[in-house]
Design a protein around this motif. Structure first.
Motif: not given
Length: 503
Positions: A224-228
């Protein structure tokens, strides 16, 4: 594809193409007829000589970005290719100028979110013997271009890598129906070609040298954080190029990152997460004025257009346009200064380090659920606090805090979506409705101060201020209506479907 430059800045056009592998001894597959293609122009032969630039550890290649200086052909110059989606890339071009081993500053700045200060060096060299054919319809209109390429490549790194191969490429002409690509693909495959697994010639050449970007990490929060973080970098380029909605999307990615770090800080290094969240708050603050100016200009512009002509007194549109243009220019400059700062680079480096170490993240289903439940309790507390206040400035501020808590709760649900069920998604939908209505309420409240300022400016310039007062009065009624709608939507959050663990 024709690309112009404006004031030395690159201008982009969409590029839709597919690549295929074809054995060296196979003839070019016949593409006439194929769908609407009924003819092809005489072949054109070019020799293309391209030098590719990247960081020593191929950071651009990992992101699917291509940066090159090419000699030969009809489009020689500096090219920056950015991934957009399947078969689609956006190409920016600049004419040949300056030193051949130095990337133009206008292009180097666009990829700073990926290079993070690392030097761009010559990473590979490709020589392409190209034969191209324009594919035409019955009226002689160009629908696509077929290129037959024999490529010789050399890449650097810890060890030199040499290769030679043949590939064919079909690029759709601007404005052509994408279905043409499907028709041509069928003909190409029937002719013995195979769809290439490489997105670009450079990626094919450097595959053994480029560190793997990896797929899903197995960590819900890391993914999730990587996608953001990816969204932040992608929209960084858009903000620098002044692409529509890019400031908004970058700000959303910034908020999602900050929300994730604060909501799930117990699953992360709490101190590091808090520090990063504060830095993201700074970045959001630097982007905020540009986005707020966009929203307010659009909102008030629509409200003025909706008024009967007899109620628009004075040079209202002219004054508003001048006001928001000045604000937008100042806000854009502020945003770019932030993106060019060392502080921003350090933030990206820290975020990259965080998402690169999923093993240090504790995220059992129980921990994730607890974090979402905490965000729900904070939202309820914020709404309760706002409901105890009388209408006025204090309640408006409290409702804005409730809106931020609703957004954080919604983002928390988005983060854990891979390991939750339908009931949480329904709860998330109801929370989003509350957030949207409170967002509208906040925009109306903020517009009042802007209208007051515009009215004062009109008065100072001996203009009629009636229309601004009229809109100010309407904003009061609009805020009350939004508040009533919020009350009904909040009932759905409490009474609607939700997981038992959220109670």
């Amino acid at each position: 594809m024709v690309t112009k430059t404006q004031g030395g800045a690159p201008v982009a056009e969409a590029e839709i193409e597919r690549k295929y592998d074809l054995a060296a001894d196979r003839p070019i597959p016949p593409l006439v007829p194929a769908g609407p293609v009924t003819n092809q122009a005489d072949p054109r032969v070019d020799v293309l000589d391209a030098t590719y630039f990247d960081t020593a550890d191929f950071r651009l290649a990992q992101a699917g970005i291509t940066l090159r200086r090419r000699l030969g052909g009809s489009d020689e110059g500096w090219h920056l290719k950015l991934p957009v989606g399947e078969d689609r890339r956006e190409e920016l071009r600049l004419p040949l100028a300056g030193k051949p081993d130095k990337v133009p500053g206008a292009l180097a700045k666009l990829v700073r979110a990926h290079t993070l200060g690392a030097k761009l060096v010559q990473a590979a060299h490709l020589r392409t013997e190209r034969t191209s054919y324009a594919l035409l319809d019955a009226d002689g209109r160009e629908l696509a271009t077929l290129t037959d390429d024999v490529v010789t490549g050399e890449a650097g790194g810890d060890k030199a890598h040499l290769d030679r191969w043949r590939e064919i490429e079909i690029e759709l002409a601007p404005g052509a129906d994408p279905a043409v690509l499907q028709s041509l693909e069928r003909a190409v495959v029937e002719g013995g070609a195979e769809r290439s697994r490489w997105p670009s010639k450079l990626r094919r050449l450097t595959d053994e040298l480029v560190p793997s970007a990896g797929g899903a990490s197995g960590s819900v929060l890391t993914d999730y954080l990587g996608a953001q973080l990816d969204a932040l970098r992608r929209n960084d380029i858009g903000v620098r190029r002044d692409v529509e909605d890019s400031v908004h999307q970058m700000r959303v990615a910034c908020r999602r990152l900050r929300s994730g770090l604060k909501t799930f800080r117990r699953s992360l290094d709490a101190d590091a997460a808090e520090e990063l969240a504060e830095e993201l708050r700074w970045l959001g603050g630097e982007l905020g004025p540009a986005r707020d100016s966009e929203v307010m200009a659009a909102r008030l512009g629509e409200e003025v257009k909706a008024l009967p002509a007899e109620l628009v007194l004075g040079n209202v549109e002219q004054l508003m346009t001048r006001h928001f243009a000045r604000e937008a220019e100042e806000a854009k400059a502020r945003a770019i200064r932030a993106l060019d700062s060392k502080r921003y680079t350090k933030l990206l480096q820290a975020l990259e380090k965080l998402v690169g170490k999923p093993r240090k993240i504790k995220e059992g289903k129980k921990e994730l659920r607890k974090a979402v439940a905490r965000s729900d309790r904070k939202l309820r507390k914020a709404v309760a606090a706002a409901s105890e206040l009388e209408p006025g400035a204090e309640q408006d501020a409290a409702l804005h805090e409730a809106r931020k808590k609703a957004k954080r709760a919604r983002y928390a649900a988005d983060a854990v979506r891979p390991v939750t069920g339908k009931k949480l998604r329904k709860w998330r939908k109801n929370v989003k409705a509350v957030q949207s209505t409170l967002g509208e309420h906040h925009d109306i409240v903020v517009s009042r101060e802007v209208l007051r300022l515009l009215g004062l400016r009109a008065y100072a310039e001996n203009e009629n201020a009636f229309t601004y007062g009229l809109l100010h009065g309407r904003s009061v009624a609009g805020a009350e209506a939004a508040h009533r709608r919020f009350a009904g939507e909040w009932q759905k959050v409490g009474k609607g479907s939700r997981p038992k663990w959220l109670k």
